[in-house]
Design an enzyme around this catalytic site. Structure first.
Site, PDB file in Angstrom:
ATOM      1  N   LYS A 121      31.930  43.931  40.207  1.00 45.96           N
ATOM      2  CA  LYS A 121      32.159  45.185  40.912  1.00 45.96           C
ATOM      3  C   LYS A 121      31.003  46.147  40.687  1.00 45.96           C
ATOM      4  CE  LYS A 121      37.217  45.181  41.038  1.00 45.96           C
ATOM      5  NZ  LYS A 121      38.454  45.912  40.668  1.00 45.96           N
TER       6      LYS A 121
ATOM      7  N   ARG B  67      42.607  34.183  36.471  1.00 47.73           N
ATOM      8  CA  ARG B  67      41.751  35.095  35.683  1.00 47.73           C
ATOM      9  C   ARG B  67      42.572  35.744  34.566  1.00 47.73           C
ATOM     10  NH1 ARG B  67      37.351  38.957  35.774  1.00 47.73           N
ATOM     11  NH2 ARG B  67      38.069  41.116  35.661  1.00 47.73           N
TER      12      ARG B  67
ATOM     13  N   HIS C 103      44.075  35.073  41.312  1.00 47.14           N
ATOM     14  CA  HIS C 103      43.810  36.123  40.325  1.00 47.14           C
ATOM     15  C   HIS C 103      44.604  35.893  39.045  1.00 47.14           C
ATOM     16  CE1 HIS C 103      41.708  39.850  39.571  1.00 47.14           C
ATOM     17  NE2 HIS C 103      42.805  40.388  39.058  1.00 47.14           N
TER      18      HIS C 103
ATOM     19  N   TYR D  58      45.824  43.094  27.918  1.00 49.80           N
ATOM     20  CA  TYR D  58      46.115  41.697  27.591  1.00 49.80           C
ATOM     21  C   TYR D  58      46.718  41.544  26.203  1.00 49.80           C
ATOM     22  CZ  TYR D  58      43.754  40.533  31.878  1.00 49.80           C
ATOM     23  OH  TYR D  58      43.415  40.449  33.216  1.00 49.80           O
TER      24      TYR D  58
ATOM     25  N   HIS E  41      34.797  44.011  32.578  1.00 50.86           N
ATOM     26  CA  HIS E  41      35.499  45.296  32.583  1.00 50.86           C
ATOM     27  C   HIS E  41      34.565  46.396  32.091  1.00 50.86           C
ATOM     28  CE1 HIS E  41      39.795  43.397  32.309  1.00 50.86           C
ATOM     29  NE2 HIS E  41      39.330  43.439  33.534  1.00 50.86           N
TER      30      HIS E  41
ATOM     31  N   ARG F 150      36.767  36.844  39.092  1.00 54.65           N
ATOM     32  CA  ARG F 150      37.544  37.282  40.242  1.00 54.65           C
ATOM     33  C   ARG F 150      37.255  36.312  41.382  1.00 54.65           C
ATOM     34  NH1 ARG F 150      34.896  41.831  38.078  1.00 54.65           N
ATOM     35  NH2 ARG F 150      36.295  43.447  37.236  1.00 54.65           N
TER      36      ARG F 150
END
Length: 309
Positions: A187, A258, A255, A290, A281, A164
């Site tokens: 995150k 990514r 982004h 994806y 994730h 990110r």
């Protein structure tokens, strides 16, 4: 910022305490905090008209499911999509959990509201040729060589490592594990290791050799023109200029690099769970989108190339 026009000082105090807790304890990113605060301010603006006065603690305490539905209908009438409404509900439920902990309100009426299903929009990846072009020819603009090298290194991290933009900009010299790996803080403060391919290593080395600043081991590696930490907005502006120069669509953002990383890995036979780990994730279901992107690319290529399509 002043919020006296939408709520009382007491409500403002709870607002500030809630945001401080999200930042210090849950370690949410600055962008997430801004978005959550915006969602709360939208609620307050609606309630000023709904109740005819600045929001008081009693208003928050006495909210009913009907009041909440009126607020969500108001957001939808202003063009909010399912994804935006779902995020808004998540922010407001977090705020009410905080109020409940402080003994000022309960989230019961809000919990009765179900979030709408999120719109299924597929991430827009670049082609492998366009992604490589951005990185290999990203120095075509008339700017200082070290700034061009800096931006190329950031884009290389987004495409070559699946980072990110915030993760790339928070990278410090001490996060670089020799020539082979990067320690990435994602995150929620979750740390993961990402392999550093030669293209990334070379881009970072080129930037460091040209950069006029020398950040400490724990300082942000990428610096702005005046020596402070590089801001994401400057990278986004650089991508805008490169889009215009290369004739790329508006979806070509940092982004999107990514997204391209994940899509191209999957298309080349990459393992879905490995890609999940590389992207950071928490849930495999987030990465599974994806597979749909890859299928969409295959169908697009088929329709463009097949003589009977």
């Amino acid at each position: 910022m002043a919020f006296e026009t939408t709520h009382s000082k007491e409500v403002g105090k709870w607002r500030t305490m809630w945001l401080d807790e999200l930042g210090s304890l849950r370690r949410l990113s600055e962008q997430t905090l801004i978005a959550y605060d915006h969602d709360l301010e939208q609620l307050f603006q609606f309630l000023v008209g709904h109740f005819g006065e600045p929001v008081q603690t009693k208003h928050l305490r006495d909210m009913t499911p009907t009041d909440w539905r009126a607020f969500l209908a108001h957001k939808r009438s202003n063009g909010a999509k399912n994804r935006s409404i779902a995020r808004s509900l998540s922010a407001l439920k977090s705020f009410y959990k905080f109020l409940a902990k402080e003994g000022w309100a309960t989230p019961d009426s809000l919990n009765a509201i179900r979030a709408p299903k999120k719109d299924q929009s597929l991430p827009k990846a670049l082609t492998a040729i366009d992604a490589k072009r951005l990185i290999e020819d990203g120095d075509i603009l008339d700017e200082e060589p070290w700034i061009a090298a800096r931006d190329i290194a950031v884009m290389a991290l987004c495409y070559g490592g699946g980072l990110r933009i915030a993760e790339a900009l928070s990278l410090t010299p001490s996060d670089i594990e020799g020539k082979d790996g990067l320690r990435i803080t994602g995150k929620g403060g979750k740390v993961r290791m990402v392999p550093m391919i030669k293209a990334i290593h070379d881009a970072i080395e080129d930037y460091c050799s040209k950069c006029p600043y020398s950040p400490g081991p724990k300082d942000a590696l990428f610096r702005g023109a005046r020596g402070g930490p590089l801001r994401a907005r400057l990278v986004q502006l650089k991508m805008q200029k490169l889009r215009a120069a290369f004739g790329l669509p508006a979806s070509a953002t940092p982004h999107a690099l990514r997204h391209s990383f994940a899509t191209h890995l999957l298309g080349a036979g990459g393992d879905l769970r490995a890609i999940q780990e590389l992207l950071g994730h928490a849930s495999l279901s987030t990465t599974q989108i994806y597979t749909k992107v890859d299928s969409a690319y295959l169908m697009e290529a088929y329709l463009k190339a097949h003589p009977r399509s």
